[in-house]
Scaffold this motif. Structure first.
Motif, mmCIF file in Angstrom:
data_model
loop_
_atom_site.group_PDB
_atom_site.id
_atom_site.type_symbol
_atom_site.label_atom_id
_atom_site.label_comp_id
_atom_site.label_asym_id
_atom_site.label_seq_id
_atom_site.Cartn_x
_atom_site.Cartn_y
_atom_site.Cartn_z
ATOM 1 N N VAL A 120 -69.096 41.449 -17.034
ATOM 2 C CA VAL A 120 -69.682 42.667 -16.467
ATOM 3 C C VAL A 120 -69.442 42.684 -14.955
ATOM 4 O O VAL A 120 -69.055 43.703 -14.378
ATOM 5 N N GLU A 121 -69.631 41.534 -14.335
ATOM 6 C CA GLU A 121 -69.412 41.407 -12.883
ATOM 7 C C GLU A 121 -67.961 41.774 -12.546
ATOM 8 O O GLU A 121 -67.695 42.442 -11.546
ATOM 9 N N ALA A 122 -67.035 41.381 -13.411
ATOM 10 C CA ALA A 122 -65.608 41.669 -13.163
ATOM 11 C C ALA A 122 -65.337 43.172 -13.181
ATOM 12 O O ALA A 122 -64.362 43.641 -12.590
ATOM 13 N N ALA A 123 -66.212 43.931 -13.861
ATOM 14 C CA ALA A 123 -66.013 45.389 -13.946
ATOM 15 C C ALA A 123 -66.828 46.133 -12.886
ATOM 16 O O ALA A 123 -66.874 47.362 -12.874
ATOM 17 N N ARG A 124 -67.464 45.372 -11.990
ATOM 18 C CA ARG A 124 -68.417 45.932 -11.023
ATOM 19 C C ARG A 124 -67.903 47.174 -10.288
ATOM 20 O O ARG A 124 -68.597 48.175 -10.173
ATOM 21 N N GLU A 125 -66.651 47.070 -9.810
ATOM 22 C CA GLU A 125 -66.122 48.160 -8.974
ATOM 23 C C GLU A 125 -66.084 49.480 -9.742
ATOM 24 O O GLU A 125 -66.441 50.533 -9.216
ATOM 25 N N ASP A 126 -65.678 49.424 -11.013
ATOM 26 C CA ASP A 126 -65.609 50.652 -11.814
ATOM 27 C C ASP A 126 -66.991 51.083 -12.279
ATOM 28 O O ASP A 126 -67.271 52.279 -12.357
ATOM 29 N N ILE A 127 -67.841 50.100 -12.591
ATOM 30 C CA ILE A 127 -69.217 50.458 -12.994
ATOM 31 C C ILE A 127 -69.905 51.188 -11.839
ATOM 32 O O ILE A 127 -70.647 52.145 -12.037
ATOM 33 N N ALA A 128 -69.620 50.747 -10.627
ATOM 34 C CA ALA A 128 -70.255 51.331 -9.433
ATOM 35 C C ALA A 128 -69.926 52.810 -9.279
ATOM 36 O O ALA A 128 -70.641 53.548 -8.600
ATOM 37 N N ARG A 129 -68.849 53.275 -9.920
ATOM 38 C CA ARG A 129 -68.462 54.688 -9.804
ATOM 39 C C ARG A 129 -69.104 55.571 -10.883
ATOM 40 O O ARG A 129 -68.861 56.770 -10.926
ATOM 41 N N CYS A 130 -69.906 54.923 -11.775
ATOM 42 C CA CYS A 130 -70.472 55.681 -12.909
ATOM 43 C C CYS A 130 -71.838 56.270 -12.564
ATOM 44 O O CYS A 130 -72.527 55.797 -11.671
ATOM 45 N N LYS A 131 -72.223 57.297 -13.367
ATOM 46 C CA LYS A 131 -73.538 57.921 -13.163
ATOM 47 C C LYS A 131 -74.583 57.289 -14.065
ATOM 48 O O LYS A 131 -75.783 57.506 -13.883
ATOM 49 N N ILE A 139 -74.720 42.562 -28.157
ATOM 50 C CA ILE A 139 -74.077 41.587 -27.267
ATOM 51 C C ILE A 139 -75.166 40.607 -26.805
ATOM 52 O O ILE A 139 -76.349 40.881 -27.028
ATOM 53 N N PRO A 140 -74.816 39.463 -26.178
ATOM 54 C CA PRO A 140 -75.865 38.513 -25.800
ATOM 55 C C PRO A 140 -76.915 39.131 -24.863
ATOM 56 O O PRO A 140 -76.580 39.907 -23.959
ATOM 57 N N LEU A 141 -78.168 38.759 -25.081
ATOM 58 C CA LEU A 141 -79.256 39.308 -24.249
ATOM 59 C C LEU A 141 -79.050 38.986 -22.772
ATOM 60 O O LEU A 141 -79.382 39.799 -21.910
ATOM 61 N N GLU A 142 -78.499 37.802 -22.472
ATOM 62 C CA GLU A 142 -78.277 37.441 -21.057
ATOM 63 C C GLU A 142 -77.344 38.451 -20.390
ATOM 64 O O GLU A 142 -77.506 38.774 -19.203
ATOM 65 N N THR A 143 -76.380 38.965 -21.157
ATOM 66 C CA THR A 143 -75.442 39.956 -20.610
ATOM 67 C C THR A 143 -76.157 41.291 -20.407
ATOM 68 O O THR A 143 -75.913 42.005 -19.424
ATOM 69 N N VAL A 144 -77.060 41.614 -21.326
ATOM 70 C CA VAL A 144 -77.857 42.839 -21.177
ATOM 71 C C VAL A 144 -78.691 42.752 -19.894
ATOM 72 O O VAL A 144 -78.683 43.668 -19.067
ATOM 73 N N TYR A 145 -79.380 41.629 -19.703
ATOM 74 C CA TYR A 145 -80.235 41.478 -18.510
ATOM 75 C C TYR A 145 -79.387 41.513 -17.225
ATOM 76 O O TYR A 145 -79.770 42.131 -16.231
ATOM 77 N N ALA A 146 -78.232 40.857 -17.258
ATOM 78 C CA ALA A 146 -77.375 40.817 -16.056
ATOM 79 C C ALA A 146 -76.885 42.234 -15.719
ATOM 80 O O ALA A 146 -76.784 42.606 -14.541
ATOM 81 N N THR A 147 -76.603 43.029 -16.753
ATOM 82 C CA THR A 147 -76.127 44.402 -16.505
ATOM 83 C C THR A 147 -77.250 45.244 -15.909
ATOM 84 O O THR A 147 -77.024 46.066 -15.009
ATOM 85 N N ILE A 148 -78.472 45.030 -16.402
ATOM 86 C CA ILE A 148 -79.613 45.771 -15.843
ATOM 87 C C ILE A 148 -79.787 45.412 -14.365
ATOM 88 O O ILE A 148 -79.989 46.288 -13.513
ATOM 89 N N GLU A 149 -79.652 44.126 -14.057
ATOM 90 C CA GLU A 149 -79.777 43.699 -12.645
ATOM 91 C C GLU A 149 -78.681 44.339 -11.795
ATOM 92 O O GLU A 149 -78.931 44.813 -10.686
#
Ligand code: ATP
Length: 297
Positions: A120-131, A139-149
């Motif tokens: 998810v961190e690797a996709a940060r730049e493109d995620i940052a452009r989303c609404k 998917i793993p809960l740790e990934t869900v929590y990291a994405t929320i953060e």
């Protein structure tokens, strides 16, 4: 980009059977079909067919199912930059359907179980452009929590669809999310409260509001959806339709969650789109384009 979907993909392997084999037995089945699914992928396909620009963050394996999924994403106009190959099987769902349309389903998460916070961190730049960032629980809960953060850091609203339900979901770690969209049984399992009446459902949403979630939208099948927020709650009805197959209705509802200006308008649009999808068989094959027509092929 409009929406980043951080979630799952699966290939459905559907065997139409006369009966299940008993132990040690081989029986012939009359028919077989393959289809693309997985909650993340379904929601991405619905959103993209409705005109949203969608980037999908997911993992596929190193097999023929990965090729099928990638081809399906591209055919539906979804950005596949972050569809990552993994040395594992792809997510697959062998499904057995008997002559009475009763089904038995196995889920093998495969590569989906390897989607990590670093992906998810690797996709940060493109995620940052989303609404909007959209999440489910395949998917793993740790990934869900990291994405929320990450969403919090970037100031991007999060929509979490807690499906399939994970009783160990930590409400503390999803505090502050904008939209939480369970169905009735997911709400029951997450809150441990009954959901037999609309009043019960309302009380269960109070627990989630108390846990710091801004908007809870409970999908109620043919009845539509309940929206609970700090100032109250309301039921927004779904149109009456002749339902033939409700599989994937929840994913259609979420896929329609593009920017409609306000929550009521989004729920109305979600109800309309999901109700339309249940009038046709299949999951992704029942999702229409923005003009109401079905895509070719
Ligand atoms: P699934 O697991 O099958 O994808 P779900 O249990 O997550 O579905 P539901 O609450 O059954 O989700 O349905 C989602 C939305 O689909 C509803 O809020 C409604 O808008 C629409 N819907 C579902 N069933 C019907 C129906 N029979 N008639 C009209 N609309 C429906």
């Amino acid at each position: 980009m409009d929406i980043a979907i951080v979630g799952s993909n699966m290939v459905d392997l559907i065997s139409y059977i006369h009966r299940m084999p008993s132990e040690g037995e081989t029986v012939e089945a009359p028919d077989f079909r393959m289809g693309c699914g997985g909650k993340g992928a379904n929601q991405a396909v619905a959103a993209s067919r409705l005109g949203a620009e969608v980037v999908m963050v997911t993992r596929v394996g190193n097999d023929v199912f990965a090729d099928t999924t990638l081809k399906n994403f591209r055919k539906n106009g979804i950005d596949t930059t972050y569809v990552l190959r993994t040395d594992a099987s792809s997510g697959v769902a062998p499904i057995f359907v008997d002559p009475d349309s009763r089904n038995s389903i196995l889920i093998i998460k495969g590569a989906n179980a390897r989607l990590s916070p670093a992906d998810v961190e690797a996709a940060r730049e493109d995620i940052a452009r989303c609404k909007l960032i959209v999440l489910q629980l395949e998917i793993p809960l740790e990934t869900v929590y990291a994405t929320i953060e990450l969403g919090e850091v970037l100031g991007i609203p999060i929509l979490l669809n807690p499906a399939p339900v994970a009783p160990e979901l930590d409400l503390e770690r999803i505090r502050g999310i904008e939209f939480f969209i369970p169905n009735e049984s997911e709400l029951e399992l997450i809150t441990g409260m009954p959901v037999d009446t609309l009043d019960d459902i309302g009380k269960a949403t109070d627990v989630l509001l108390g846990a710091g979630i801004t908007n809870i939208i409970v999908t109620l099948g043919s009845r539509g959806a309940m929206w609970a927020h700090a100032d109250g709650r309301e039921i927004i009805k779904a149109p009456a339709v002749q339902a033939v197959d409700t599989t994937g209705a929840g994913d259609a509802f979420i896929g329609e969650w593009v920017d409609h200006g306000d929550v009521t308008a989004s729920i109305r649009a979600g109800n309309r789109y999901a109700a339309d999808s249940v009038t046709r068989h299949g999951t992704q094959s029942s999702y229409a384009l923005a003009d109401g027509s079905l895509p070719e092929g």
